[in-house]
Motif scaffolding. Structure first.
Motif, PDB file in Angstrom:
ATOM      1  N   TYR A 114      40.500   5.426  78.906  1.00  0.00           N
ATOM      2  CA  TYR A 114      40.095   6.834  78.773  1.00  0.00           C
ATOM      3  C   TYR A 114      40.413   7.631  80.032  1.00  0.00           C
ATOM      4  CZ  TYR A 114      37.878   6.141  74.255  1.00  0.00           C
ATOM      5  OH  TYR A 114      37.653   5.901  72.920  1.00  0.00           O
ATOM      6  N   HIS A 120      42.882  10.999  74.840  1.00  0.00           N
ATOM      7  CA  HIS A 120      42.340  12.368  74.812  1.00  0.00           C
ATOM      8  C   HIS A 120      43.264  13.287  74.025  1.00  0.00           C
ATOM      9  CE1 HIS A 120      39.092  11.306  77.483  1.00  0.00           C
ATOM     10  NE2 HIS A 120      39.970  10.665  78.234  1.00  0.00           N
ATOM     11  N   LEU A 152      27.697  14.046  76.343  1.00  0.00           N
ATOM     12  CA  LEU A 152      27.830  12.667  76.761  1.00  0.00           C
ATOM     13  C   LEU A 152      29.195  12.099  76.389  1.00  0.00           C
ATOM     14  CD1 LEU A 152      25.187   9.812  76.233  1.00  0.00           C
ATOM     15  CD2 LEU A 152      27.619   9.427  76.430  1.00  0.00           C
ATOM     16  N   GLY A 202      30.258   9.263  85.810  1.00  0.00           N
ATOM     17  CA  GLY A 202      29.458   8.039  85.815  1.00  0.00           C
ATOM     18  C   GLY A 202      29.050   7.692  84.397  1.00  0.00           C
ATOM     19  N   ALA A 204      26.638   7.372  81.405  1.00  0.00           N
ATOM     20  CA  ALA A 204      25.499   8.225  81.034  1.00  0.00           C
ATOM     21  C   ALA A 204      24.185   7.514  81.268  1.00  0.00           C
ATOM     22  CB  ALA A 204      25.625   8.607  79.570  1.00  0.00           C
ATOM     23  N   GLU A 219      30.525  13.022  71.158  1.00  0.00           N
ATOM     24  CA  GLU A 219      31.455  12.552  70.130  1.00  0.00           C
ATOM     25  C   GLU A 219      31.655  11.069  70.454  1.00  0.00           C
ATOM     26  OE1 GLU A 219      33.815  10.751  68.742  1.00  0.00           O
ATOM     27  OE2 GLU A 219      35.593  11.858  69.274  1.00  0.00           O
TER      28      GLU A 219
HETATM   29  N1  LIG Z   1      35.009   6.747  70.201  1.00  0.00           N
HETATM   30  C1  LIG Z   1      34.857   7.799  70.987  1.00  0.00           C
HETATM   31  N2  LIG Z   1      34.475   8.957  70.540  1.00  0.00           N
HETATM   32  N3  LIG Z   1      35.135   7.666  72.265  1.00  0.00           N
HETATM   33  C2  LIG Z   1      34.966   8.776  73.202  1.00  0.00           C
HETATM   34  C3  LIG Z   1      34.784   8.150  74.481  1.00  0.00           C
HETATM   35  C4  LIG Z   1      34.705   9.154  75.662  1.00  0.00           C
HETATM   36  O1  LIG Z   1      33.403   9.031  76.207  1.00  0.00           O
HETATM   37  C5  LIG Z   1      33.463   8.392  77.468  1.00  0.00           C
HETATM   38  N4  LIG Z   1      32.328   7.458  77.510  1.00  0.00           N
HETATM   39  C6  LIG Z   1      32.099   6.411  76.679  1.00  0.00           C
HETATM   40  N5  LIG Z   1      30.958   5.793  77.014  1.00  0.00           N
HETATM   41  C7  LIG Z   1      30.435   6.488  78.072  1.00  0.00           C
HETATM   42  C8  LIG Z   1      29.271   6.357  78.867  1.00  0.00           C
HETATM   43  N6  LIG Z   1      28.372   5.371  78.623  1.00  0.00           N
HETATM   44  N7  LIG Z   1      29.054   7.244  79.860  1.00  0.00           N
HETATM   45  C9  LIG Z   1      29.947   8.224  80.108  1.00  0.00           C
HETATM   46  N8  LIG Z   1      31.094   8.405  79.412  1.00  0.00           N
HETATM   47  C10 LIG Z   1      31.323   7.555  78.392  1.00  0.00           C
HETATM   48  C11 LIG Z   1      34.818   7.702  77.521  1.00  0.00           C
HETATM   49  O2  LIG Z   1      35.263   7.526  78.835  1.00  0.00           O
HETATM   50  C12 LIG Z   1      35.668   8.697  76.746  1.00  0.00           C
HETATM   51  O3  LIG Z   1      36.081   9.773  77.543  1.00  0.00           O
END
Ligand SMILES: N=C(N)NCC[C@H]1O[C@@H](n2cnc3c(N)ncnc32)[C@H](O)[C@@H]1O
Length: 441
Positions: A114, A120, A152, A202, A204, A219
């Protein structure tokens, strides 16, 4: 490397055991084979292990210690759970644990992916997805005034930018764990939203917010809704940062299933071997079945006319009450009445999420990833049978689906489908019981 340990069992303890993903068809009717779960279909058996049987003095190889009580260990090629309290360190071996399981969330790879634009771009190019979130913000713009929002897993920050552009929230905390966060800050500034949007890099569940929020938007949905299990992070953030009475977007989610025909996929992966270039390659078909039909096909596009019955919601999630523990195993039932005589090749799954309005009585926004809605980057997920079955209009296909989260690899899950077909003529010969277990890696 794995660390050998000896069992200190008081005599024989017979826990349940089954070989993980048995490559050879095992006879499940074998009285000596205790299975922690699994099944048989057309003599193909895939089993998954829940617990391991071992005796005093056995040398077990520990793969991982997901908890202090239960370890993931191996004995003579069979892997499963063992009670850690019964084991002692074998003086003979001080080898390192299997480093590959040091990170059961595989975060380095996950957030590394990611941190690049590929995913993205895919998500932003998905108009159904992105416009649905835009519509949520737009249709709630008045109520969002002076609200505190947490986005988030904000990625490039698109939802946060919608909030700042289309509404007047007091603050948006855009949380992103990957290195994309550095660029997200630039995008926020570039679009003049840095007064409202604060980017926090960081996880969440680890970052600190200065205050609770009124709205938690994310999402988080993965293939088959839950794959990646980002939803766990959303629940942890909800419990920590969403004020009492706050709003979850999405508010609810549902996984939908339908029996289907999949002629072209079957022709591409199986029928192909019948006469390639005038030759008979059918001896390769068992290999093709094992290679292509024992795991789900992500990004499948099902044509509505391939549905053999009315789709059925098999799992429903209320994002206000769902608990992390609920994610370990989720079960659903289904009963389909076949609407047309056709070849039953498998089941197709997709999901829908809903966004309740902030205003009482306001319109709910829905993002449906099924075949009768706009295309999305998730598309649908196809679970192929070992062998297709002919069904007739009026037949019934009933059974259960179990999503079993992997006890070690925390972003993965196993999907078990167990069903029976009853002929419309109630001819007992049509009744057959099948179990399929698919590993989603
Ligand atoms: N299946 C999805 N919608 N994936 C989206 C994932 C997006 O959320 C971000 N992401 C996933 N888990 C977390 C987390 N625990 N904390 C912050 N960002 C997160 C990840 O880096 C990406 O940008």
């Amino acid at each position: 490397m794995m660390r050998p340990v000896r069992s200190m069992l008081p005599g024989q303890i017979s826990l349940e055991v089954a070989p993980i993903r048995s490559e050879r068809p095992a006879n499940l009717r074998d009285p000596n084979l205790k299975t922690g779960g699994g099944g048989i279909s057309n003599n193909r058996v895939t089993c998954f292990v829940s617990q391991l049987s071992f005796s005093r003095g056995d040398r077990l190889l520990v793969h991982a210690k997901p908890s202090s009580e239960w370890w993931w260990a191996e004995l003579q090629g069979v892997i499963g759970y063992v009670p850690a309290g019964y084991l002692s360190q074998d003086a003979a071996g001080e080898e390192e644990e299997d480093p590959s399981i040091e990170d059961p969330w595989q975060d380095e790879e996950y957030f590394g992916n990611y941190g690049t634009l590929r995913l993205h771009l895919e998500m932003l190019s998905d108009k159904s997805r992105t416009e649905a979130y835009r519509q949520v913000i737009l249709s709630n713009s008045a109520s969002l005034s002076s609200k505190r929002v947490m986005d988030l897993g904000c990625g490039t920050g698109i939802i946060s930018l919608f909030c700042a552009q289309l509404a007047r929230p007091s603050m948006v905390y855009a949380v992103e764990a990957s290195s994309m966060a550095e660029y997200t800050r630039q995008l926020v500034k570039q679009n003049g939203c840095d007064e409202v949007v604060t980017v926090l890099q960081g996880r969440a569940e680890e970052i600190e917010l200065p205050e609770q929020v009124d709205v938690l938007v994310s999402e988080w949905m993965g293939n088959c809704l839950l794959f990646e299990f980002m939803v766990e992070s959303v629940l942890l953030a909800r419990d920590r940062w969403l004020r009492d009475g706050g709003t979850m977007w999405p508010s609810s989610a549902a996984l939908t299933l339908v029996p289907c025909q999949a002629d072209s996929y079957y022709a591409e992966k199986m029928a192909f071997w019948e006469r390639p270039y005038g030759l008979d390659f059918t001896p390769l078909q068992p290999l093709a079945q094992q290679e292509f039909f024992t795991k789900p096909k992500f990004s499948h596009i099902i044509d509505p006319c391939d549905c053999l019955a009315a789709p059925c919601d098999v799992i429903s999630l209320d994002m206000y009450t769902l608990q992390v523990g609920d994610l370990e195993q989720m079960k659903g039932q289904f009963h389909f009445c076949v609407e047309k005589s056709a070849v039953f090749h498998g089941f197709t799954a997709w999901f829908t999420v809903c966004f309740k309005s902030l205003e009482a009585g306001g319109a709910t926004v829905e993002l449906n990833t099924g075949p009768n809605s706009g295309p999305t980057h998730w598309k649908q997920t196809l679970f192929m049978l070992d062998r297709p079955v002919s069904v007739c209009a009026g037949d019934s296909i009933s059974g259960t689906i179990v999503l079993q989260r992997n006890p070690v690899w925390r972003r993965h899950m196993t999907v078990t489908l167990h069903w029976t077909i009853k002929g419309s003529t109630d001819n007992p010969d049509n009744a057959q019981a099948n179990i399929f277990i698919y590993y989603m890696h």
